[in-house]
Design an enzyme around this catalytic site. Structure first.
Site, PDB file in Angstrom:
ATOM      1  N   LEU A 183       0.812  -1.217   0.000  1.00 35.43           N
ATOM      2  CA  LEU A 183       0.000   0.000   0.000  1.00 35.43           C
ATOM      3  C   LEU A 183       0.843   1.264   0.000  1.00 35.43           C
ATOM      4  CD1 LEU A 183      -2.584  -1.119   2.726  1.00 35.43           C
ATOM      5  CD2 LEU A 183      -2.824  -1.292   0.238  1.00 35.43           C
ATOM      6  N   SER A 184       2.040   1.198  -0.583  1.00 38.76           N
ATOM      7  CA  SER A 184       2.973   2.310  -0.436  1.00 38.76           C
ATOM      8  C   SER A 184       3.569   2.751  -1.768  1.00 38.76           C
ATOM      9  CB  SER A 184       4.106   1.898   0.522  1.00 38.76           C
ATOM     10  OG  SER A 184       5.069   2.912   0.630  1.00 38.76           O
ATOM     11  N   SER A 185       4.043   3.998  -1.787  1.00 43.54           N
ATOM     12  CA  SER A 185       4.804   4.506  -2.932  1.00 43.54           C
ATOM     13  C   SER A 185       6.251   4.764  -2.517  1.00 43.54           C
ATOM     14  CB  SER A 185       4.179   5.803  -3.460  1.00 43.54           C
ATOM     15  OG  SER A 185       4.265   6.832  -2.490  1.00 43.54           O
ATOM     16  N   THR A 186       6.668   4.173  -1.394  1.00 46.07           N
ATOM     17  CA  THR A 186       8.028   4.302  -0.896  1.00 46.07           C
ATOM     18  C   THR A 186       8.824   3.040  -1.232  1.00 46.07           C
ATOM     19  OG1 THR A 186       7.300   5.702   0.945  1.00 46.07           O
ATOM     20  CG2 THR A 186       9.457   4.661   1.157  1.00 46.07           C
TER      21      THR A 186
END
Length: 279
Positions: A194-197
């Protein structure tokens, strides 16, 4: 700071809170109210704690709603999570106390700012009447930056729901592209669902770290993919990272060769000296 006892809860490899440890500590401290910080996107790994699971643990440990307070820290991902279908719902329909988001991260406000949303009963405790303003102040500091509020309002209004959703989808899509590019290049990396990192091995070349202003912690670094980051920029970054790793590898190989040569020279000098003494 508040002279309160606290428990440090370890995290899993993904950066998400360790739920087994959380339950053990809650049971150990049963009878004492609990204040919990639930991360909606951790700083380094972008991990999202499962709010529903935390609530289940509190219930199983015997904590009633009036015996705990949950703050949801959504500094970066708090404004992205509403547009991610599979993400856990963060809402005041659940027994949480407050949610915070930053305006200078995903939205891109030019000055540091944030918003804290909480229940009216908590606001009433902090707020006070200001006679000369003829209004009630509900801020923690007693003042706030009006320009930041205007900028956030303008950006949200201009982009709208559809524009925000499009930006979120772009960030998540490009983060996956970056992860795949790094893996193809042989760079160990990780991307939470669930991340864009994107987290990867810390580069050893300091000039590269400074050029790209990489945030590093221990042996890892990360790239937070934001709406302004396109595929071309990602290609340049990966290409320069590969070149940096190659330079460092060549330098390391040279050091090994130099060390071996020094040993070889010493052995030669020792052998030559031994031969001279025998003569």
């Amino acid at each position: 700071m508040y002279r309160m006892d606290f428990e440090r809860i370890e995290t899993m490899e993904t950066g998400e809170i360790n739920y087994d440890t959380l339950q053990e500590r809650l049971v150990r401290n049963k009878g004492r109210p609990a204040i919990l910080n639930v991360n909606i996107g951790t700083t380094v790994k972008g991990a999202v704690d499962d709010l529903d699971k935390v609530l289940e643990i509190l219930d199983s440990a015997g904590y009633r709603e009036e015996e705990f307070y949950i703050h949801c820290d959504g500094a970066l991902f708090g404004l992205m999570i509403p547009f991610v279908k599979q993400a856990p719902m963060v809402t005041f329909k659940k027994p949480i106390g407050s949610v915070s988001v930053s305006g200078h991260k995903f939205i891109g406000c030019p000055m540091p700012c944030g918003v804290v949303m909480t229940r009216m009963k908590h606001i009433k405790v902090l707020s006070s009447d200001i006679e000369y303003l003829n209004s009630r102040d509900a801020t923690i500091m007693g003042s706030r930056n009006g320009h930041a509020a205007i900028y956030m309002w303008y950006t949200l209004t201009k982009k709208g729901y559809g524009g925000m959703r499009k930006d979120v989808e772009k960030c998540l899509r490009n983060a996956l592209v970056l992860k795949n590019m790094l893996e193809k290049a042989g760079v160990k990396c990780m991307l939470n669902e669930l991340s864009s990192t994107v987290v990867f091995e810390r580069p050893t070349e300091e000039t590269f770290i400074r050029k790209w202003q990489l945030a590093c912690q221990g042996d890892i670094a990360h790239v937070v993919v934001m709406p302004n980051v396109d595929i071309n920029k990602l290609q340049i970054f990966v290409a320069e990272l590969i070149a940096s790793r190659a330079r460092e590898a060549v330098q390391a190989a040279k050091q090994v060769a130099l060390a071996a040569k020094e040993i070889e020279d010493c052995d030669y000098e020792f052998t030559a000296s031994s031969s001279d003494s025998e003569m």
